[in-house]
Design an enzyme around this catalytic site. Structure first.
Site, mmCIF file in Angstrom:
data_model
loop_
_atom_site.group_PDB
_atom_site.id
_atom_site.type_symbol
_atom_site.label_atom_id
_atom_site.label_comp_id
_atom_site.label_asym_id
_atom_site.label_seq_id
_atom_site.Cartn_x
_atom_site.Cartn_y
_atom_site.Cartn_z
ATOM 1 N N GLN A 1 0.816 -1.221 0.000
ATOM 2 C CA GLN A 1 0.000 0.000 0.000
ATOM 3 C C GLN A 1 0.848 1.269 0.000
ATOM 4 O O GLN A 1 1.954 1.265 0.542
ATOM 5 C CB GLN A 1 -0.859 0.017 1.270
ATOM 6 C CG GLN A 1 -1.653 -1.223 1.464
ATOM 7 C CD GLN A 1 -3.133 -0.980 1.405
ATOM 8 O OE1 GLN A 1 -3.632 0.097 1.676
ATOM 9 N NE2 GLN A 1 -3.852 -2.009 1.020
ATOM 10 N N ILE B 1 3.407 6.498 11.970
ATOM 11 C CA ILE B 1 3.746 5.308 12.772
ATOM 12 C C ILE B 1 5.250 5.317 13.000
ATOM 13 O O ILE B 1 6.015 5.395 12.024
ATOM 14 C CB ILE B 1 3.332 4.021 12.015
ATOM 15 C CG1 ILE B 1 1.850 4.087 11.631
ATOM 16 C CG2 ILE B 1 3.645 2.777 12.845
ATOM 17 C CD1 ILE B 1 1.485 3.216 10.445
ATOM 18 N N ASP C 1 -6.253 -9.623 8.009
ATOM 19 C CA ASP C 1 -5.195 -9.577 6.996
ATOM 20 C C ASP C 1 -3.807 -9.802 7.598
ATOM 21 O O ASP C 1 -2.820 -9.355 7.037
ATOM 22 C CB ASP C 1 -5.257 -8.204 6.296
ATOM 23 C CG ASP C 1 -4.502 -8.197 4.976
ATOM 24 O OD1 ASP C 1 -4.350 -9.280 4.384
ATOM 25 O OD2 ASP C 1 -4.065 -7.127 4.544
ATOM 26 N N ASP D 1 1.413 -3.177 11.311
ATOM 27 C CA ASP D 1 0.482 -3.249 10.189
ATOM 28 C C ASP D 1 -0.939 -3.580 10.653
ATOM 29 O O ASP D 1 -1.426 -4.694 10.494
ATOM 30 C CB ASP D 1 0.944 -4.273 9.127
ATOM 31 C CG ASP D 1 0.075 -4.180 7.887
ATOM 32 O OD1 ASP D 1 -0.640 -3.178 7.733
ATOM 33 O OD2 ASP D 1 0.092 -5.129 7.080
HETATM 34 N N1 LIG Z 1 6.698 0.883 12.112
HETATM 35 C C1 LIG Z 1 7.488 0.127 11.357
HETATM 36 N N2 LIG Z 1 8.813 0.140 11.523
HETATM 37 C C2 LIG Z 1 9.622 -0.603 10.754
HETATM 38 N N3 LIG Z 1 9.192 -1.432 9.807
HETATM 39 C C3 LIG Z 1 7.879 -1.495 9.590
HETATM 40 C C4 LIG Z 1 6.957 -0.721 10.353
HETATM 41 N N4 LIG Z 1 5.714 -0.994 9.919
HETATM 42 C C5 LIG Z 1 5.858 -1.887 8.936
HETATM 43 N N5 LIG Z 1 7.154 -2.198 8.721
HETATM 44 C C6 LIG Z 1 7.698 -3.134 7.731
HETATM 45 O O1 LIG Z 1 7.294 -2.731 6.450
HETATM 46 C C7 LIG Z 1 6.572 -3.750 5.803
HETATM 47 C C8 LIG Z 1 5.359 -3.156 5.129
HETATM 48 O O2 LIG Z 1 4.536 -2.496 6.080
HETATM 49 P P1 LIG Z 1 2.994 -2.789 6.183
HETATM 50 O O3 LIG Z 1 2.817 -4.245 6.401
HETATM 51 O O4 LIG Z 1 2.420 -1.879 7.200
HETATM 52 O O5 LIG Z 1 2.542 -2.374 4.730
HETATM 53 P P2 LIG Z 1 1.376 -2.892 3.814
HETATM 54 O O6 LIG Z 1 1.396 -1.987 2.649
HETATM 55 O O7 LIG Z 1 0.140 -3.000 4.596
HETATM 56 O O8 LIG Z 1 1.873 -4.324 3.369
HETATM 57 P P3 LIG Z 1 1.028 -5.648 3.158
HETATM 58 O O9 LIG Z 1 0.008 -5.343 2.126
HETATM 59 O O10 LIG Z 1 2.051 -6.642 2.736
HETATM 60 O O11 LIG Z 1 0.377 -5.965 4.454
HETATM 61 C C9 LIG Z 1 6.211 -4.772 6.887
HETATM 62 O O12 LIG Z 1 6.412 -6.043 6.414
HETATM 63 C C10 LIG Z 1 7.171 -4.509 8.005
HETATM 64 O O13 LIG Z 1 8.238 -5.429 7.946
HETATM 65 MN MN LIG Z 2 -1.084 -4.515 5.291
#
Ligand SMILES: Nc1ncnc2c1ncn2[C@@H]1O[C@H](COP(=O)(O)OP(=O)(O)OP(=O)(O)O)[C@@H](O)[C@H]1O
Ligand SMILES: [Mn+2]
Length: 424
Positions: free
Chosen positions: A136, A253, A314, A329
């Site tokens: 995303q 975040i 999810d 997440d």
């Molecule tokens: N606050 C944070 N600090 C460091 N790394 C993070 C943090 N939040 C998320 N990440 C890393 O970044 C990646 C992507 O973040 P997130 O899962 O929130 O995104 P997403 O777009 O929802 O991805 P997905 O669709 O795969 O769930 C995560 O796999 C995690 O390893």
């Molecule tokens: Mn996600």
């Protein structure tokens, strides 16, 4: 024909007409959609375990419907963690950097939680880039002083209802922030602080955007600078644009500059029509128990309870830092307040174990305390976070968590359900 006869015959005709109208009215009513609001029910037959949990829900002891007086002192401590102001940004970030604790990812006592949130909201931005990790659109905000925030932009209004499958739609920025508060109230402190932050398209973004971000921006028909970003699902026609005051709202975040391991969740949902193993196998927990420690399963159950309360289906993978699952997440929660997808609780009702510490905490927040406390703590940053419908839904789901634990006790006895293990 006598007058009496004519009168009787007319009455008979009138009765026939009335009966006809009544008959056709009933027919048409049957085809009208029901207007009362009931939680949506899947068309598939209800599995026996869900029926049993529902029976426990109907016979839930009254203590779970009322406030627990023992929560008062816990709430007082939470208030003193979040109701704060006045610390210098330097000292806040220094505290964050030097923090080391096995229970909490960040300092929180004596106003520290509120100070971190305040610093995340107000620190000036040094530069902004795309954060291409994940599927995303999200930005990386690097603050002056070098702290980093992930910024998940607002895609919906608080009252928008997301329909469709369990992972439908974009992330909900407020769900990230809400879940941070929820976790803190439930004493799950392996979570990244999150705030609602509004950033100005000119002063905060364009003035500090790296060239790579500028390349993923377009002007819309009103001449505003909009972002489509860089991520797996990012598309040039799915932009985020500033509001009429030139601001983009989102969840900030705190970025965890730490090494963590990523694992697949055994209870992850399927992204197609094929059922997952946990959906077909009643003894799935036995299989998981041969692969994972009881401690890890208890930890997965803690996370499943939080996910059930917000309805995040999810959590396909989970990140582990220092042997404990990071609650990262959380954007797929708060989609539909009318829906309680009980299978998010499958880790709990399939394994029928729970950490005693988690259960004690859950028992403390009954009867509306959870809602009241999240609303109060969020108000210190001036935020509402979600609608009353969602707060009501969370209280209703909390009752279902209690009922699920009652079901487990009924099935296996409390000695087998509650586990005392350090460090979770
Ligand atoms: N606050 C944070 N600090 C460091 N790394 C993070 C943090 N939040 C998320 N990440 C890393 O970044 C990646 C992507 O973040 P997130 O899962 O929130 O995104 P997403 O777009 O929802 O991805 P997905 O669709 O795969 O769930 C995560 O796999 C995690 O390893
Ligand atoms: Mn996600």
């Amino acid at each position: 024909m006598s007058m009496n006869c004519i009168f009787g015959f007319s009455l008979f005709l009138l009765l026939l007409v009335v009966l006809n109208i009544y008959f056709f009215y009933n027919l048409s009513v049957e085809h009208r959609p029901a207007t009362f609001k009931l939680p949506m029910v899947k068309s598939e037959p209800i599995p026996p375990v869900i029926k049993e949990i529902n029976e426990y829900l109907n016979r839930l002891p009254s203590q779970y419907h009322t406030k627990n007086s023992k929560f008062v002192s816990v709430q007082r401590n939470l208030i003193s963690s979040f109701n704060s102001s006045g610390a210098s940004l330097d000292s806040v970030w220094q505290n964050v950097e030097n923090w080391a604790d096995e229970e909490s990812l960040f300092p929180y006592k004596n106003g520290a939680a509120g100070q971190i949130l305040q610093a995340m909201r107000t620190s000036q931005i040094a530069f902004v880039d795309n954060a291409p990790k994940g599927t995303q659109l999200k930005l990386l905000l690097v603050l002056k002083g070098n702290q980093k925030l992930y910024f998940k932009p607002k895609r919906y209004n608080l009252s928008d209802v997301i329909r469709g499958n369990i992972y439908a739609g974009y992330d909900r920025h407020n769900s990230e922030v809400f879940t941070y508060y929820l976790a803190m109230v439930l004493n799950y402190k392996w979570v990244a602080p999150s705030v609602i932050r509004r950033i100005n398209i000119n002063y905060d973004i364009l003035a500090h955007a790296v060239p790579g971000l500028k390349r993923t921006m377009v002007k819309n028909s009103q001449g505003s600078d909009c972002i489509y970003g860089k991520c797996y699902y990012c598309k040039i026609n799915e932009t985020v644009c500033p509001d009429s005051t030139g601001h983009i709202e989102g969840a900030g975040i705190l970025y965890l500059d730490k090494y963590f391991k990523v694992n697949k969740s055994p209870w992850r949902h399927s992204y197609n029509s094929k059922k997952m193993e946990w959906e077909n196998d009643k003894d799935f927990c036995k299989k998981v128990s041969s692969l994972l420690s009881t401690k890890r399963i208890l930890n997965l159950i803690d996370i499943a309870i939080i996910d059930f309360l917000i309805q995040n289906g999810d959590r396909h993978r989970y990140e582990v830092y220092k042997h404990k699952i990071l609650l990262l997440d959380n954007g797929k929660g708060l989609g539909n307040p009318m829906l309680d997808e009980l299978d998010i609780l499958a880790p709990l009702y399939q394994c029928c174990i729970i950490s005693s510490k988690t259960w004690q905490m859950l028992e403390l927040v009954s009867g509306g305390s959870l809602t009241e406390t999240i609303q109060l703590l969020a108000s210190f940053q001036g935020e509402k976070l979600t609608t009353d419908d969602h707060y009501r839904a969370i209280e209703r789901r909390l009752l279902k968590v209690y009922a699920t634990v009652m079901y487990c006790i009924g099935k296996h006895g409390s000695a087998n359900v509650f586990h005392n293990i350090d460090g979770i």
